[in-house]
Each structure stands twice: as structure tokens, then as C-alpha cells.
Design a protein around this motif. Structure first.
Motif, PDB file in Angstrom:
ATOM      1  N   GLY A 261     -48.251  44.536 -15.072  1.00 39.98           N
ATOM      2  CA  GLY A 261     -47.782  45.334 -14.486  1.00 39.98           C
ATOM      3  C   GLY A 261     -46.661  46.461 -14.252  1.00 39.98           C
TER       4      GLY A 261
ATOM      5  N   SER B 149     -47.505  50.942 -10.629  1.00 43.80           N
ATOM      6  CA  SER B 149     -46.155  51.242  -9.111  1.00 43.80           C
ATOM      7  C   SER B 149     -47.136  50.578  -8.432  1.00 43.80           C
TER       8      SER B 149
ATOM      9  N   GLY C 169     -42.929  48.488  -2.543  1.00 41.57           N
ATOM     10  CA  GLY C 169     -41.721  46.986  -2.793  1.00 41.57           C
ATOM     11  C   GLY C 169     -41.839  46.166  -1.820  1.00 41.57           C
TER      12      GLY C 169
ATOM     13  N   TRP D  55     -45.001  44.881  -1.798  1.00 41.38           N
ATOM     14  CA  TRP D  55     -45.683  43.507  -2.540  1.00 41.38           C
ATOM     15  C   TRP D  55     -44.925  42.913  -4.057  1.00 41.38           C
TER      16      TRP D  55
ATOM     17  N   PRO E 169     -43.919  41.139  -7.187  1.00 40.43           N
ATOM     18  CA  PRO E 169     -43.591  41.522  -8.359  1.00 40.43           C
ATOM     19  C   PRO E 169     -44.720  40.732  -8.635  1.00 40.43           C
ATOM     20  N   SER E 170     -44.854  38.779  -8.990  1.00 40.66           N
ATOM     21  CA  SER E 170     -45.317  37.984  -9.354  1.00 40.66           C
ATOM     22  C   SER E 170     -47.235  37.920  -9.645  1.00 40.66           C
TER      23      SER E 170
ATOM     24  N   ALA F  38     -48.210  42.012  -8.452  1.00 40.62           N
ATOM     25  CA  ALA F  38     -48.813  43.194  -8.910  1.00 40.62           C
ATOM     26  C   ALA F  38     -50.114  43.390  -9.256  1.00 40.62           C
TER      27      ALA F  38
END
Length: 231
Positions: free
Chosen positions: A52, A55, A58, A60, A62-63, A65
Motif C-alpha cells: 500500500g 499513491s 482519495g 479509493w 485505503p484497505s 489500495a
């Protein structure tokens, strides 16, 4: 002891300032190095994506990624394949339609007919002279040919066989009547023997009018002369 300075110029064992390398060998080495470096960079990006560290937008989560970039690459590949599938046949049809007018133009132009070449005037050839007509060969009666062996004077004019009756009629020329009586008897007996060798038991001698001159004896042997004994 005086110190001798090294001779100026390249070493005879190494004529070049640096060792010579084959250009194609150097290119192969560089390609292998580039492939190895690219593989290391791809593995590094894959590791960073799993962790992860790359980049992402925003919006998307985070888990998830680590799914963003693989999904984006898959979407781009699908879009490229769709464009190729949709645009390729259209380009082919367009190229075919562009070639048809030129082909129709070529076919529409009338072919210039070349004037027929007239054959040169030929001099009349005189007809070849026909070969002289040959007279047809005379038909030879095979029976007369067999009887001619016993007819040195040529007294037999024609022969008429009757195989069904076992009879042979000989038409005689006037030369037979001109013979003496003993000669006529001897000649008639010779013809009788010859006719029996040919399979005819009965023999008749006739003149030109068909009158009977002699015939085979029914009792005894030999020929019976019915004409005059002397000419």
C-alpha cells in the motif's frame, strides 16, 4: 645504474588504448542488463503495491489500495482491445471501398482494339498434277490359276464350280476343238484328275454356247468326249 624510461607509444601486446569489445556482444550484455533491471523494478513496484505504498486517489478505500493499479491496468488493456476490435474491420472496409473506384475506372475504360493484321497477298499456288490413273488390277480366279498348270495351250476360258453338287464346269475356247482327238482326250483326262484333286467328282466341258463337249464317265473312268473326234 641509470634508469631507462619506458618507450613512448602503445604496448605492442595491446595496440589499442583499451581492450576491444565486439559491438554486438556489448549490445547483448546491455539488453540482458536492461531486462534484469526492469524485472527488479517490476518486482519492487509489486511489493510496494502489496504494502500500500503507492499513491491512490482519495476516493479509493485505503484497505483496497493494492487493487487500484492492477484494476486500472486491466481496464486500459480491455479498452485497447475493444478499440482494435471495433476500428480494425472499419479500416479494412474503408481501404477496400477506396480501391473499388480505381478498379471500376480501369474496367470502364474501353480497350483499344488493335487493327487486325491482314495477311500478305499470297500468290495462287497451281494445283499439283494428279497422278495418272492406274488401271485396276485384273481379278484372277484362283480356280483357273490351279487349272492353268494343266492347260499349257490356254484352252480354258472360264470355270464355274458347283460345290454343293460336287461338279465343275469348264467353258473351253475354240482352241480346244482345234486339237486332234487323242490330244483332246488326254487333255480332258488331265483336267478330270485335277478337278478330283480339288474336290470335284464330276467334270463337264462346255463350249462358248454352253453345249456339252465332254463329261466324266459314270461307268468306268476317264472323260467321255461327245464332240467330233477330229476338228
Amino acid at each position: 645504474m641509470p634508469f631507462d624510461a619506458p618507450p613512448a607509444g602503445p604496448d605492442p601486446a595491446h595496440p589499442y588504448p583499451a581492450p576491444y569489445e565486439e559491438p554486438w556482444g556489448r549490445l547483448a550484455f546491455d539488453l540482458r542488463a536492461a531486462l534484469a533491471s526492469t524485472g527488479l523494478r517490476v518486482r519492487e513496484l509489486a511489493r510496494r503495491n502489496r504494502q500500500g505504498e503507492l499513491s491512490v486517489p482519495g476516493f479509493w478505500p485505503p484497505s483496497l489500495a493494492w487493487l487500484f493499479w492492477p484494476l486500472l491496468l486491466a481496464l486500459l488493456l480491455a479498452l485497447v482491445l475493444a478499440l482494435v476490435t471495433a476500428v480494425g474491420p472499419a479500416l479494412v472496409r474503408r481501404s477496400d471501398s477506396a480501391g473499388e473506384p480505381a478498379q471500376e475506372l480501369v474496367q470502364s475504360q474501353p480497350l483499344q482494339q488493335q487493327p487486325a493484321q491482314q495477311p500478305p497477298d499470297k500468290q495462287p499456288v497451281p494445283p499439283a498434277p494428279s497422278p495418272p490413273e492406274q488401271a485396276p488390277p485384273l481379278a484372277i480366279d484362283p480356280l483357273l490359276a490351279l487349272l492353268a498348270e494343266d492347260d499349257p495351250r490356254g484352252c480354258i476360258a472360264s470355270a464355274r464350280p458347283y460345290p454343293g453338287q460336287g461338279r465343275l464346269d469348264l467353258e473351253l475356247a475354240p482352241t480346244f476343238l482345234a486339237l486332234a482327238g487323242p490330244l483332246r482326250q488326254q487333255q480332258a483326262d488331265q483336267w478330270l484328275e485335277r478337278s478330283r484333286e480339288l474336290g470335284y467328282e464330276r467334270l463337264r466341258l462346255l463350249d462358248g454356247s454352253g453345249a456339252l463337249l465332254a463329261q466324266a464317265a459314270r461307268v468306268g473312268s476317264g472323260m467321255v468326249l461327245l464332240g467330233p473326234a477330229s476338228p
